[in-house]
Design an enzyme around this catalytic site. Structure first.
Site, PDB file in Angstrom:
ATOM      1  N   HIS A  90      93.257  13.413  39.288  1.00  0.00           N
ATOM      2  CA  HIS A  90      93.498  12.145  38.596  1.00  0.00           C
ATOM      3  C   HIS A  90      93.704  11.037  39.644  1.00  0.00           C
ATOM      4  O   HIS A  90      94.295  11.277  40.701  1.00  0.00           O
ATOM      5  CB  HIS A  90      94.727  12.273  37.698  1.00  0.00           C
ATOM      6  N   GLU A  93      86.905   8.302  34.686  1.00  0.00           N
ATOM      7  CA  GLU A  93      88.042   7.402  34.465  1.00  0.00           C
ATOM      8  C   GLU A  93      88.056   6.296  35.529  1.00  0.00           C
ATOM      9  O   GLU A  93      88.710   6.443  36.572  1.00  0.00           O
ATOM     10  CB  GLU A  93      89.362   8.179  34.560  1.00  0.00           C
TER      11      GLU A  93
HETATM   12  P1  PGA Z   1      95.241   5.393  29.588  1.00  0.00           P
HETATM   13  O1  PGA Z   1      95.248   6.586  30.681  1.00  0.00           O
HETATM   14  O2  PGA Z   1      94.658   5.979  28.321  1.00  0.00           O
HETATM   15  O3  PGA Z   1      96.681   5.013  29.454  1.00  0.00           O
HETATM   16  O4  PGA Z   1      94.405   4.305  30.127  1.00  0.00           O
HETATM   17  C1  PGA Z   1      94.200   7.507  30.756  1.00  0.00           C
HETATM   18  C2  PGA Z   1      94.418   8.444  31.907  1.00  0.00           C
HETATM   19  O5  PGA Z   1      94.976   8.013  32.934  1.00  0.00           O
HETATM   20  O6  PGA Z   1      94.059   9.625  31.827  1.00  0.00           O
END
Ligand code: PGA
Length: 222
Positions: free
Chosen positions: A96, A145
Site C-alpha cells: 500500500h 490506487e
Molecule cells: P480511500 O482509501 O478509499 O479512503 O481513498 C483507499 C485505500 O487507501 O485503500
C-alpha cells in the site's frame, strides 16, 4: 461472469468493540453470490475477534491483513508472519502507498512479503500506484490506487483506471484481476466496476461505517 471484489481497508482504525459491531451489521446483509467477493482488512489487534465473529455468523466475508512480515516466524520483534497469520486470513494487502511512504517499503521488500504470503496460502493483494509499479510473480490480484486519489475525495476517472488496468493485464496476463482504490463510495462504485477491465474496489474511508459500506454493495445490485 467476472468476479466483483469489494475489499474494506480499515487502515489503523477501530477498537475490537467497533470492529465487532461492524461485522454484526455488515455480515448478515451481504448477498450470497458466487462472484461477489467481499472482504474486510482489520488491524492485527482485531483480526482474531473479527475472524471468530464471521465464522460464528457464517457470513460470506473474507478476512485480510493490511500487511505481513517479509520474514518467517522467529526472531523478528514486532513482525506478524504469514505462517502465524495463515489460519486467520484469506488475503493480505501488500505494498500500500501508505506503507511505501511511511515505512520505506521497497519493491524488493514487497516481493519478499508476497513470497511469504504465497508459501502460506494467503492471497496477496498488491497495491500499484502507477503503470510502472512492478507486480511480483504469481500475484493474480492487484489494486490500482493512485496516490492523489487516496483519502482525498478525488477519485481517478473510471476510464483512466480502466486504461491502467488494461496495460497491467497486457503486461501480466489476462487472468490478472485489477481492482480500483481511491475515494470509492456508493456514488462512483458502479462506474468503476462496470469498466471492462476492472473487477472490484478497495475501499478505505467509506468502509469504516457499516451503513456506508453496505450502500457500496447495494449500489452494485441495482
Ligand atoms: P480511500 O482509501 O478509499 O479512503 O481513498 C483507499 C485505500 O487507501 O485503500
Amino acid at each position: 461472469m467476472k468476479n466483483i471484489w469489494i475489499i474494506a481497508n480499515w487502515k489503523s482504525n477501530k477498537t475490537i468493540a467497533e470492529a465487532l459491531d461492524w461485522v454484526d451489521n455488515v455480515g448478515p446483509s451481504i448477498p450470497e453470490n458466487e462472484n461477489l467477493k467481499v472482504g474486510v482488512c482489520p488491524t492485527f489487534s482485531c483480526l482474531s475477534e473479527v475472524k471468530k465473529a464471521i465464522t460464528v455468523g457464517n457470513y460470506p466475508l473474507m478476512v485480510g491483513a493490511q500487511d505481513l512480515s517479509p520474514f518467517d516466524a522467529g526472531a523478528y520483534t514486532g513482525e506478524e508472519s504469514a505462517f502465524l497469520l495463515k489460519g486467520l486470513i484469506d488475503l493480505s494487502i501488500l505494498g500500500h502507498s501508505e506503507r511505501r511512504q511511511n515505512f520505506s517499503e521497497t519493491d524488493e521488500i514487497i516481493t519478499k512479503k508476497v513470497a511469504q504470503a504465497l508459501q502460506n496460502n494467503i492471497m496477496p493483494l498488491i497495491c500499484i500506484q502507477s503503470q510502472d509499479t512492478p507486480v511480483p510473480k504469481d500475484c493474480r490480484l492487484v489494486a490500482y490506487e493512485p496516490v492523489f486519489a487516496i483519502g482525498t475525495g478525488k477519485a481517478d476517472t473510471p476510464e483512466n483506471a480502466n486504461e491502467v488496468a488494461k496495460v497491467f493485464k497486457q503486461k501480466y496476463g489476462d487472468d490478472l484481476e485489477v481492482i480500483y482504490g481511491g475515494s470509492v463510495n456508493s456514488s462512483n462504485v458502479q462506474k468503476f466496476v462496470s469498466q471492462p477491465d476492472i473487477t472490484g474496489v478497495l475501499v478505505g474511508n467509506a468502509s469504516l461505517d457499516a451503513g456506508a459500506f453496505l450502500s457500496i454493495i447495494k449500489a452494485l445490485e441495482g
